[in-house]
Design a protein around this motif. Sequence first.
Motif, PDB file in Angstrom:
ATOM      1  N   THR A 201      37.045  28.818  38.630  1.00 44.30           N
ATOM      2  CA  THR A 201      37.801  29.791  39.478  1.00 44.30           C
ATOM      3  C   THR A 201      38.952  30.264  38.786  1.00 44.30           C
ATOM      4  O   THR A 201      39.811  29.565  38.057  1.00 44.30           O
ATOM      5  N   ILE A 202      38.778  31.553  38.632  1.00 45.41           N
ATOM      6  CA  ILE A 202      39.747  32.366  37.797  1.00 45.41           C
ATOM      7  C   ILE A 202      40.840  32.739  38.865  1.00 45.41           C
ATOM      8  O   ILE A 202      40.545  33.504  39.817  1.00 45.41           O
ATOM      9  N   PRO A 203      42.322  32.678  38.598  1.00 45.53           N
ATOM     10  CA  PRO A 203      43.435  32.999  39.744  1.00 45.53           C
ATOM     11  C   PRO A 203      43.302  34.442  39.700  1.00 45.53           C
ATOM     12  O   PRO A 203      43.075  35.290  38.788  1.00 45.53           O
ATOM     13  N   ARG A 204      43.277  34.973  41.081  1.00 48.06           N
ATOM     14  CA  ARG A 204      43.328  36.422  41.469  1.00 48.06           C
ATOM     15  C   ARG A 204      41.922  37.123  41.231  1.00 48.06           C
ATOM     16  O   ARG A 204      41.878  38.396  41.386  1.00 48.06           O
ATOM     17  N   LYS A 205      40.781  36.138  40.776  1.00 53.15           N
ATOM     18  CA  LYS A 205      39.781  36.910  40.505  1.00 53.15           C
ATOM     19  C   LYS A 205      38.412  36.007  41.512  1.00 53.15           C
ATOM     20  O   LYS A 205      37.673  36.817  41.855  1.00 53.15           O
TER      21      LYS A 205
END
Length: 224
Positions: free
Chosen positions: A69-73
């Motif tokens: 999980t990529i922050p803000r993505k």
Amino acid sequence: MTDDLTLNMDAYLPLRDVVFNTLREAILKGELKPGERLMELQLAAKLGVSRTPIREAIRMLEQEGLAVTIPRKGAEVAKMTEKDMEDVLQIRDALDELASSIACEQMTKEQLDTLTETMHEFEESTKSKDLKKIAAADVQFHDIIYQATGNPKLVNMLNNLREQMYRYRVEYLKDERNYPTLMREHSEIVEGLMTKDKGRVTEAMHKHVKNQVVAVKEMIREQE
């Protein structure tokens, strides 16, 4: 996202596990590519389920190192990296040495007979072209050695590690040229355990992991 993504229903599994197995297989087969977004709404619509089992399945994929999980993505299929592979297999190398050393002292004749039978089952599975079946046979071979330690805490650690390294095991098994090497290494491990030669067993285990590191590293470089 692949148009072929369909839910592999199993009446005996919770829906989140069905979704997890479906996505996991799609990633391992390369139908979902490294870096591809795992969008809950789109996956839910594609598989005909709500967002809840999708979200739970993605968390399970993260535990295996198959998603990140990529922050803000949001979530996406994890890229394989040499560093991640080396980290996982470095730990496996150390734990395999410990497990095989203990098993060398404690393995019973019945367990040895089962291990020998499983070794032959792995050899037969390589003729099937069924990657999932081949990987399962390889896992079973090592599980018998782990169980022979009689150390449930060690077995639990190895089981957790197995999930993280499953992707690399499958990558290694995709190349049929690796099968003769695997069979030879399995045979060396079994012979070492039969003769209770701890040095031979641990050396065979080291070689087993080292060859996998070298082969998978080359595959990762080719993909990059």
